[in-house]
Scaffold this motif. Structure first.
Motif: not given
Length: 320
Positions: A110-113, A115-118, A148-150, A177
Protein backbone atom coordinates in the motif's frame (compact mmCIF):
# COMPACT_ATOMS: atom_id res chain seq x y z
CA UNK A 1 -1.25 -31.34 -20.43
CA UNK A 2 -1.53 -34.67 -18.61
CA UNK A 3 -3.61 -34.91 -15.49
CA UNK A 4 -3.52 -37.46 -12.71
CA UNK A 5 -6.91 -38.04 -11.17
CA UNK A 6 -5.54 -40.28 -8.39
CA UNK A 7 -8.99 -41.76 -7.90
CA UNK A 8 -10.30 -41.46 -4.33
CA UNK A 9 -7.03 -39.99 -3.07
CA UNK A 10 -8.91 -38.24 -0.32
CA UNK A 11 -10.36 -41.40 1.17
CA UNK A 12 -13.69 -41.78 -0.59
CA UNK A 13 -14.91 -45.34 -0.73
CA UNK A 14 -17.62 -45.01 -3.34
CA UNK A 15 -18.25 -42.42 -6.00
CA UNK A 16 -21.96 -42.87 -5.35
CA UNK A 17 -21.74 -42.21 -1.63
CA UNK A 18 -23.94 -39.43 -0.28
CA UNK A 19 -22.06 -39.27 3.03
CA UNK A 20 -20.14 -36.09 3.91
CA UNK A 21 -16.64 -35.81 2.55
CA UNK A 22 -13.98 -35.56 5.23
CA UNK A 23 -11.55 -33.38 3.25
CA UNK A 24 -13.81 -31.20 1.11
CA UNK A 25 -16.85 -30.37 3.26
CA UNK A 26 -19.67 -29.58 2.93
CA UNK A 27 -19.70 -31.63 -0.30
CA UNK A 28 -20.80 -35.25 -0.21
CA UNK A 29 -18.21 -37.83 -1.19
CA UNK A 30 -19.85 -38.18 -4.60
CA UNK A 31 -19.81 -34.43 -5.10
CA UNK A 32 -16.19 -34.21 -3.94
CA UNK A 33 -15.18 -36.82 -6.52
CA UNK A 34 -16.90 -34.83 -9.26
CA UNK A 35 -15.39 -31.57 -8.02
CA UNK A 36 -11.86 -32.98 -8.08
CA UNK A 37 -12.39 -34.37 -11.59
CA UNK A 38 -13.70 -31.01 -12.85
CA UNK A 39 -10.89 -29.12 -11.12
CA UNK A 40 -8.23 -31.35 -12.69
CA UNK A 41 -9.80 -30.92 -16.11
CA UNK A 42 -10.02 -27.14 -15.76
CA UNK A 43 -6.40 -26.92 -14.61
CA UNK A 44 -5.28 -29.07 -17.55
CA UNK A 45 -7.21 -26.85 -19.98
CA UNK A 46 -5.27 -23.90 -18.56
CA UNK A 47 -1.97 -25.66 -19.25
CA UNK A 48 -1.18 -26.99 -15.78
CA UNK A 49 0.15 -30.51 -15.18
CA UNK A 50 -1.33 -31.26 -11.77
CA UNK A 51 -2.57 -34.17 -9.74
CA UNK A 52 -4.74 -34.69 -6.70
CA UNK A 53 -3.09 -36.58 -3.86
CA UNK A 54 -5.54 -35.57 -1.15
CA UNK A 55 -5.05 -32.70 1.24
CA UNK A 56 -7.66 -30.51 -0.52
CA UNK A 57 -5.20 -29.18 -3.10
CA UNK A 58 -4.04 -29.79 -6.65
CA UNK A 59 -0.26 -30.15 -6.70
CA UNK A 60 2.25 -30.22 -9.59
CA UNK A 61 2.47 -33.68 -11.15
CA UNK A 62 6.21 -33.01 -11.38
CA UNK A 63 7.22 -31.76 -7.95
CA UNK A 64 10.19 -29.94 -9.48
CA UNK A 65 7.89 -27.94 -11.77
CA UNK A 66 6.99 -24.34 -11.13
CA UNK A 67 3.23 -24.91 -11.23
CA UNK A 68 1.32 -23.47 -8.26
CA UNK A 69 -0.48 -25.44 -5.59
CA UNK A 70 -4.21 -24.82 -6.07
CA UNK A 71 -6.22 -25.03 -2.87
CA UNK A 72 -9.73 -26.48 -3.11
CA UNK A 73 -11.25 -26.05 0.36
CA UNK A 74 -12.87 -22.63 -0.01
CA UNK A 75 -13.89 -23.34 -3.60
CA UNK A 76 -15.71 -26.47 -2.38
CA UNK A 77 -17.63 -24.35 0.13
CA UNK A 78 -18.56 -21.85 -2.61
CA UNK A 79 -19.72 -24.57 -5.02
CA UNK A 80 -21.96 -26.11 -2.37
CA UNK A 81 -24.26 -23.11 -2.76
CA UNK A 82 -24.77 -23.69 -6.50
CA UNK A 83 -26.41 -26.32 -8.67
CA UNK A 84 -23.88 -28.82 -10.00
CA UNK A 85 -24.53 -27.89 -13.62
CA UNK A 86 -22.90 -24.51 -12.88
CA UNK A 87 -19.77 -26.02 -11.38
CA UNK A 88 -17.62 -26.35 -14.55
CA UNK A 89 -17.92 -22.65 -15.40
CA UNK A 90 -17.38 -21.53 -11.79
CA UNK A 91 -14.29 -23.72 -11.40
CA UNK A 92 -12.80 -22.57 -14.70
CA UNK A 93 -13.37 -18.91 -13.85
CA UNK A 94 -11.91 -19.36 -10.36
CA UNK A 95 -8.70 -20.95 -11.65
CA UNK A 96 -8.39 -18.48 -14.51
CA UNK A 97 -8.57 -15.52 -12.13
CA UNK A 98 -6.16 -17.19 -9.72
CA UNK A 99 -3.59 -17.83 -12.44
CA UNK A 100 -3.89 -14.28 -13.72
CA UNK A 101 -3.16 -13.00 -10.22
CA UNK A 102 -0.17 -15.33 -9.87
CA UNK A 103 1.25 -14.27 -13.24
CA UNK A 104 0.88 -10.61 -12.36
CA UNK A 105 2.76 -11.22 -9.13
CA UNK A 106 1.82 -10.06 -5.66
CA UNK A 107 0.04 -6.72 -5.31
CA UNK A 108 2.32 -3.82 -4.58
CA UNK A 109 2.48 -2.72 -0.95
CA UNK A 110 0.00 0.00 0.00
CA UNK A 111 1.17 3.50 -0.86
CA UNK A 112 -0.43 4.85 2.30
CA UNK A 113 -0.48 2.13 4.99
CA UNK A 114 -2.07 4.48 7.50
CA UNK A 115 -5.17 4.70 5.31
CA UNK A 116 -5.11 1.30 3.58
CA UNK A 117 -4.24 -1.33 6.20
CA UNK A 118 -7.24 -3.19 7.65
CA UNK A 119 -7.01 -5.59 10.56
CA UNK A 120 -8.22 -9.12 9.81
CA UNK A 121 -8.91 -12.26 11.85
CA UNK A 122 -7.10 -15.32 10.50
CA UNK A 123 -6.87 -18.94 11.76
CA UNK A 124 -3.44 -19.46 13.22
CA UNK A 125 -3.12 -22.90 11.66
CA UNK A 126 -3.64 -21.42 8.18
CA UNK A 127 -0.25 -19.70 8.42
CA UNK A 128 3.30 -21.02 8.87
CA UNK A 129 4.04 -21.47 12.56
CA UNK A 130 7.27 -19.49 12.50
CA UNK A 131 5.42 -16.49 11.02
CA UNK A 132 2.96 -16.23 13.90
CA UNK A 133 4.77 -17.67 16.92
CA UNK A 134 5.12 -14.26 18.58
CA UNK A 135 1.55 -13.16 17.92
CA UNK A 136 -1.09 -13.57 20.66
CA UNK A 137 -4.48 -15.13 20.03
CA UNK A 138 -7.45 -12.81 19.90
CA UNK A 139 -9.58 -15.90 20.51
CA UNK A 140 -8.31 -19.49 20.69
CA UNK A 141 -6.78 -20.32 17.32
CA UNK A 142 -7.44 -16.88 15.80
CA UNK A 143 -4.95 -14.06 15.38
CA UNK A 144 -5.31 -10.48 14.21
CA UNK A 145 -3.17 -9.52 11.20
CA UNK A 146 -2.73 -6.24 9.27
CA UNK A 147 -3.87 -6.66 5.67
CA UNK A 148 -4.66 -4.66 2.55
CA UNK A 149 -7.12 -5.31 -0.27
CA UNK A 150 -6.49 -4.27 -3.88
CA UNK A 151 -8.61 -5.30 -6.88
CA UNK A 152 -10.16 -8.16 -4.98
CA UNK A 153 -6.80 -9.55 -3.80
CA UNK A 154 -6.13 -9.50 -0.08
CA UNK A 155 -2.53 -9.44 1.16
CA UNK A 156 -1.56 -9.99 4.79
CA UNK A 157 1.51 -8.28 6.24
CA UNK A 158 2.88 -10.56 8.92
CA UNK A 159 6.11 -8.54 8.97
CA UNK A 160 5.02 -4.88 8.91
CA UNK A 161 8.67 -3.84 8.88
CA UNK A 162 8.39 -4.50 5.12
CA UNK A 163 6.20 -1.39 5.12
CA UNK A 164 8.54 0.54 7.39
CA UNK A 165 6.19 0.06 10.34
CA UNK A 166 6.32 -1.51 13.76
CA UNK A 167 3.69 -4.16 14.46
CA UNK A 168 1.93 -1.90 16.96
CA UNK A 169 1.67 0.94 14.42
CA UNK A 170 0.40 -1.40 11.68
CA UNK A 171 -2.17 -2.84 14.08
CA UNK A 172 -3.28 0.62 15.17
CA UNK A 173 -3.77 1.71 11.56
CA UNK A 174 -5.56 -1.56 10.76
CA UNK A 175 -8.00 -1.22 13.64
CA UNK A 176 -8.73 2.42 12.83
CA UNK A 177 -9.59 1.56 9.24
CA UNK A 178 -11.58 -1.50 10.33
CA UNK A 179 -13.75 0.81 12.41
CA UNK A 180 -14.56 2.88 9.32
CA UNK A 181 -16.20 0.00 7.42
CA UNK A 182 -19.99 -0.11 7.15
CA UNK A 183 -21.95 -3.22 8.08
CA UNK A 184 -25.08 -4.74 6.70
CA UNK A 185 -27.26 -5.95 9.57
CA UNK A 186 -30.18 -8.33 9.34
CA UNK A 187 -32.23 -9.38 12.36
CA UNK A 188 -33.89 -12.72 12.92
CA UNK A 189 -36.55 -12.73 15.64
CA UNK A 190 -37.96 -15.88 17.22
CA UNK A 191 -40.23 -15.54 20.25
CA UNK A 192 -38.30 -13.17 22.52
CA UNK A 193 -34.92 -13.86 20.89
CA UNK A 194 -33.27 -11.46 18.45
CA UNK A 195 -30.11 -12.43 16.58
CA UNK A 196 -28.20 -9.86 14.52
CA UNK A 197 -26.41 -11.13 11.39
CA UNK A 198 -23.62 -8.71 10.53
CA UNK A 199 -22.24 -9.00 7.00
CA UNK A 200 -21.58 -6.79 3.98
CA UNK A 201 -17.80 -6.97 3.66
CA UNK A 202 -15.03 -9.56 3.57
CA UNK A 203 -14.07 -8.19 7.00
CA UNK A 204 -17.46 -8.74 8.68
CA UNK A 205 -16.16 -11.33 11.15
CA UNK A 206 -13.07 -9.23 11.80
CA UNK A 207 -15.37 -6.45 13.01
CA UNK A 208 -15.43 -8.46 16.24
CA UNK A 209 -12.10 -6.72 16.91
CA UNK A 210 -14.00 -3.41 17.13
CA UNK A 211 -17.22 -4.70 18.64
CA UNK A 212 -17.87 -1.46 20.52
CA UNK A 213 -18.12 0.32 17.17
CA UNK A 214 -20.40 -2.38 15.74
CA UNK A 215 -22.80 -2.10 18.69
CA UNK A 216 -22.85 1.69 18.62
CA UNK A 217 -22.91 2.43 14.89
CA UNK A 218 -24.51 -0.68 13.33
CA UNK A 219 -26.84 -1.97 16.06
CA UNK A 220 -27.41 1.54 17.55
CA UNK A 221 -26.78 0.35 21.09
CA UNK A 222 -24.74 2.67 23.30
CA UNK A 223 -24.29 0.13 26.06
CA UNK A 224 -25.11 -3.51 26.61
CA UNK A 225 -25.34 -3.71 30.43
CA UNK A 226 -25.21 -7.52 30.48
CA UNK A 227 -22.96 -7.96 27.47
CA UNK A 228 -23.59 -9.90 24.28
CA UNK A 229 -23.29 -13.39 22.89
CA UNK A 230 -21.07 -13.38 19.81
CA UNK A 231 -19.93 -15.89 17.19
CA UNK A 232 -17.51 -15.49 14.29
CA UNK A 233 -18.06 -18.69 12.30
CA UNK A 234 -16.68 -17.53 8.93
CA UNK A 235 -14.93 -14.50 7.48
CA UNK A 236 -18.10 -12.86 6.09
CA UNK A 237 -20.34 -13.28 9.15
CA UNK A 238 -20.55 -11.94 12.70
CA UNK A 239 -23.48 -13.17 14.84
CA UNK A 240 -24.63 -11.17 17.86
CA UNK A 241 -27.30 -11.39 20.56
CA UNK A 242 -27.60 -8.48 22.99
CA UNK A 243 -28.36 -9.98 26.39
CA UNK A 244 -31.34 -8.54 28.26
CA UNK A 245 -32.58 -11.49 30.31
CA UNK A 246 -32.75 -15.23 30.68
CA UNK A 247 -33.62 -15.50 27.00
CA UNK A 248 -29.82 -15.68 26.75
CA UNK A 249 -30.19 -19.47 27.22
CA UNK A 250 -32.36 -20.20 24.15
CA UNK A 251 -30.37 -17.55 22.25
CA UNK A 252 -27.22 -19.52 23.00
CA UNK A 253 -28.82 -22.62 21.51
CA UNK A 254 -29.73 -20.75 18.34
CA UNK A 255 -26.25 -19.26 18.00
CA UNK A 256 -24.53 -22.59 18.56
CA UNK A 257 -26.62 -24.16 15.81
CA UNK A 258 -26.19 -21.34 13.29
CA UNK A 259 -22.48 -20.89 14.00
CA UNK A 260 -21.82 -24.60 13.55
CA UNK A 261 -23.60 -24.62 10.19
CA UNK A 262 -21.83 -21.49 8.94
CA UNK A 263 -18.46 -22.81 10.08
CA UNK A 264 -19.08 -26.10 8.28
CA UNK A 265 -20.36 -24.62 5.01
CA UNK A 266 -19.15 -21.07 4.39
CA UNK A 267 -15.86 -19.96 2.80
CA UNK A 268 -13.19 -18.78 5.20
CA UNK A 269 -14.17 -20.77 8.33
CA UNK A 270 -12.98 -19.23 11.59
CA UNK A 271 -14.62 -20.70 14.72
CA UNK A 272 -17.78 -22.68 15.53
CA UNK A 273 -17.77 -21.46 19.14
CA UNK A 274 -20.00 -18.90 20.86
CA UNK A 275 -18.57 -16.34 23.26
CA UNK A 276 -19.88 -14.19 26.08
CA UNK A 277 -18.59 -10.64 25.69
CA UNK A 278 -18.86 -8.63 28.89
CA UNK A 279 -19.82 -4.92 29.00
CA UNK A 280 -16.11 -4.05 29.15
CA UNK A 281 -15.55 -6.16 25.97
CA UNK A 282 -13.73 -9.04 27.58
CA UNK A 283 -14.36 -12.27 25.68
CA UNK A 284 -15.16 -15.53 27.52
CA UNK A 285 -16.30 -18.91 26.21
CA UNK A 286 -20.07 -19.26 26.53
CA UNK A 287 -19.90 -23.04 26.94
CA UNK A 288 -17.61 -25.62 28.48
CA UNK A 289 -16.91 -28.94 26.79
CA UNK A 290 -17.18 -31.96 29.05
CA UNK A 291 -15.39 -35.30 28.67
CA UNK A 292 -16.93 -38.40 27.09
CA UNK A 293 -18.86 -36.37 24.51
CA UNK A 294 -21.52 -35.33 27.00
CA UNK A 295 -23.56 -32.22 26.09
CA UNK A 296 -22.03 -28.79 26.45
CA UNK A 297 -22.75 -26.90 29.63
CA UNK A 298 -22.70 -23.21 30.40
CA UNK A 299 -19.26 -21.78 31.05
CA UNK A 300 -18.59 -20.42 34.57
CA UNK A 301 -18.80 -16.86 33.25
CA UNK A 302 -22.18 -17.38 31.60
CA UNK A 303 -23.51 -19.42 34.52
CA UNK A 304 -22.65 -16.56 36.89
CA UNK A 305 -24.44 -14.13 34.58
CA UNK A 306 -27.59 -16.25 34.46
CA UNK A 307 -27.72 -16.18 38.27
CA UNK A 308 -27.61 -12.39 38.16
CA UNK A 309 -30.32 -12.32 35.50
CA UNK A 310 -32.49 -14.79 37.44
CA UNK A 311 -32.19 -12.70 40.61
CA UNK A 312 -33.11 -9.56 38.66
CA UNK A 313 -36.20 -11.19 37.13
CA UNK A 314 -37.28 -12.61 40.50
CA UNK A 315 -37.00 -9.17 42.08
CA UNK A 316 -38.99 -7.64 39.26
CA UNK A 317 -41.68 -10.27 39.65
CA UNK A 318 -41.81 -9.68 43.41
CA UNK A 319 -42.34 -5.92 42.92
CA UNK A 320 -45.44 -6.50 40.77
Amino acid sequence: MPIDTTEHAHGNNSPHSSGPDLVLPPLSRRQADRFVHLALRAAADLGLAVSYQGGAALVPADRSAGDPVLGLSNLARILAHFDEDRWPLLIEEHFRQLLEQLREGPPKPPDDPERELIQRLVPRDALPKDWTADRPDFLPGLISVPSAEAEGVLTMYLDPSDLGLTWSDAERFGLTNLRSLEDQVEYVDHDDIRIAFVSGTAFAASRALVLDTVLRESLHIDRAPYGVLAAIPARDTLLLHVIDGLTVIPALGVLLNVAARCHARDPGPLSPDVYLVTPDFTWHPATTALPDHTPLRLSPALEDLTKVLAARESAAEFRK
